[in-house]
Enzyme design. Structure first.
Site, mmCIF file in Angstrom:
data_model
loop_
_atom_site.group_PDB
_atom_site.id
_atom_site.type_symbol
_atom_site.label_atom_id
_atom_site.label_comp_id
_atom_site.label_asym_id
_atom_site.label_seq_id
_atom_site.Cartn_x
_atom_site.Cartn_y
_atom_site.Cartn_z
ATOM 1 N N HIS A 128 -7.569 17.490 1.885
ATOM 2 C CA HIS A 128 -7.394 17.571 0.572
ATOM 3 C C HIS A 128 -6.253 18.225 0.253
ATOM 4 O O HIS A 128 -5.043 18.356 1.743
ATOM 5 C CB HIS A 128 -7.909 19.259 0.616
ATOM 6 C CG HIS A 128 -7.925 20.046 1.746
ATOM 7 N ND1 HIS A 128 -6.551 20.709 1.293
ATOM 8 C CD2 HIS A 128 -8.230 20.084 3.395
ATOM 9 C CE1 HIS A 128 -6.775 21.493 2.825
ATOM 10 N NE2 HIS A 128 -7.630 21.383 3.725
ATOM 11 N N SER A 169 -5.914 -14.310 3.794
ATOM 12 C CA SER A 169 -6.259 -14.245 5.523
ATOM 13 C C SER A 169 -6.124 -12.653 6.283
ATOM 14 O O SER A 169 -7.600 -12.711 5.666
ATOM 15 C CB SER A 169 -4.847 -14.586 6.217
ATOM 16 O OG SER A 169 -3.905 -12.793 6.177
ATOM 17 N N GLY A 170 -6.635 -12.447 7.120
ATOM 18 C CA GLY A 170 -7.193 -11.289 8.246
ATOM 19 C C GLY A 170 -7.266 -10.009 7.259
ATOM 20 O O GLY A 170 -8.331 -9.747 7.358
ATOM 21 N N HIS A 171 -6.330 -9.303 6.620
ATOM 22 C CA HIS A 171 -6.864 -8.132 5.660
ATOM 23 C C HIS A 171 -7.294 -8.576 3.719
ATOM 24 O O HIS A 171 -8.787 -7.653 4.445
ATOM 25 C CB HIS A 171 -5.494 -7.552 5.244
ATOM 26 C CG HIS A 171 -5.314 -6.229 3.974
ATOM 27 N ND1 HIS A 171 -5.937 -5.528 4.288
ATOM 28 C CD2 HIS A 171 -5.145 -6.135 3.121
ATOM 29 C CE1 HIS A 171 -6.134 -4.572 3.395
ATOM 30 N NE2 HIS A 171 -5.428 -5.451 2.401
ATOM 31 N N GLY A 193 -1.999 -7.398 3.987
ATOM 32 C CA GLY A 193 -1.363 -6.014 4.563
ATOM 33 C C GLY A 193 0.215 -6.251 5.063
ATOM 34 O O GLY A 193 -0.069 -4.725 4.964
#
Length: 216
Positions: free
Chosen positions: A146, A19-21, A79
């Site tokens: 960092h 789906s979306g992700h 997701g």
């Protein structure tokens, strides 16, 4: 840095969830010229949504291991943090091959460490000595400065900025365009709302929004 192994070893990949992700991940795989052998999901998608023309292999919760051999990776393309935890547990319990996926348009220091089942989206920046733990998502345009540490199965949403030495706990969501200032520690199972500015440590199991920041 743990580089994207499927390119070097000429392996193919299956995705868990479509789906979306997953669409964003599939775009990255296309750029990397990695062959996707099929997808597992709770049901087949309709022809309109299957614009990658992938073969349905079965329910993601009842993966038929007969489809998967040692020459292919399996990647959790969901997701939702909680579902992704379960999928990675399944992958580990069945000793399936894992990898990370780093979009070619992401900038990742060769002194960063990216663990397995991590997705790094286009435009993301991960700087020196950052550690991204397994199952996490560094979404489009996010900046990890960092010496930051991103806990397992966390999601750093688009265009959020984590300045130096930030620690994010396990299963935490940092919303889109949020800013986390240097040295802040955010606990496990936390939600930071979109656009929030975080200047202090955040305890486990809490939700915070806004600028100035407030707890919900």
């Amino acid at each position: 840095m743990l580089i994207f192994l499927a390119v070097l070893l000429n392996k193919s990949i299956y995705i868990l969830g479509y789906s979306g992700h997953a669409y964003v991940i599939l775009d990255s795989l296309a750029k990397l010229n990695v062959k996707v052998l099929g997808y597992f999901d709770f049901e087949p998608c309709n022809s309109f949504d299957n614009f990658y023309d992938l073969e349905y292999k079965g329910n993601e919760k009842l993966v038929d291991l007969n489809f998967i051999d040692d020459s292919s990776y399996v990647f959790p393309s969901i997701g939702d943090n909680y579902i992704r935890i379960k999928l990675v547990q399944f992958i580990e319990e069945n000793k399936l091959a894992q990898t990370n996926i780093i979009d070619p348009q992401a900038i990742v220091s060769n002194r960063a460490i990216i663990e397995s089942s991590v997705y790094v989206a286009p435009g993301a920046i991960i700087n020196s000595r950052a550690l991204i733990k397994k199952g996490s998502i560094i979404n489009s345009g996010a900046t990890i400065e960092h010496e930051c540490v991103i806990g397992e199965f966390s999601h750093i949403a688009p265009n959020s900025v984590l300045t130096g030495n930030v620690i994010i706990g396990k299963n935490t969501l940092v919303g889109a365009n949020a800013v986390i200032t240097p040295g802040v520690t955010i606990g496990n199972n936390v939600i930071i709302g979109a656009g929030s500015v975080v200047t202090k440590d955040i305890p486990d199991n809490s939700k915070w929004v806004g600028n100035p920041l407030r707890m919900l």
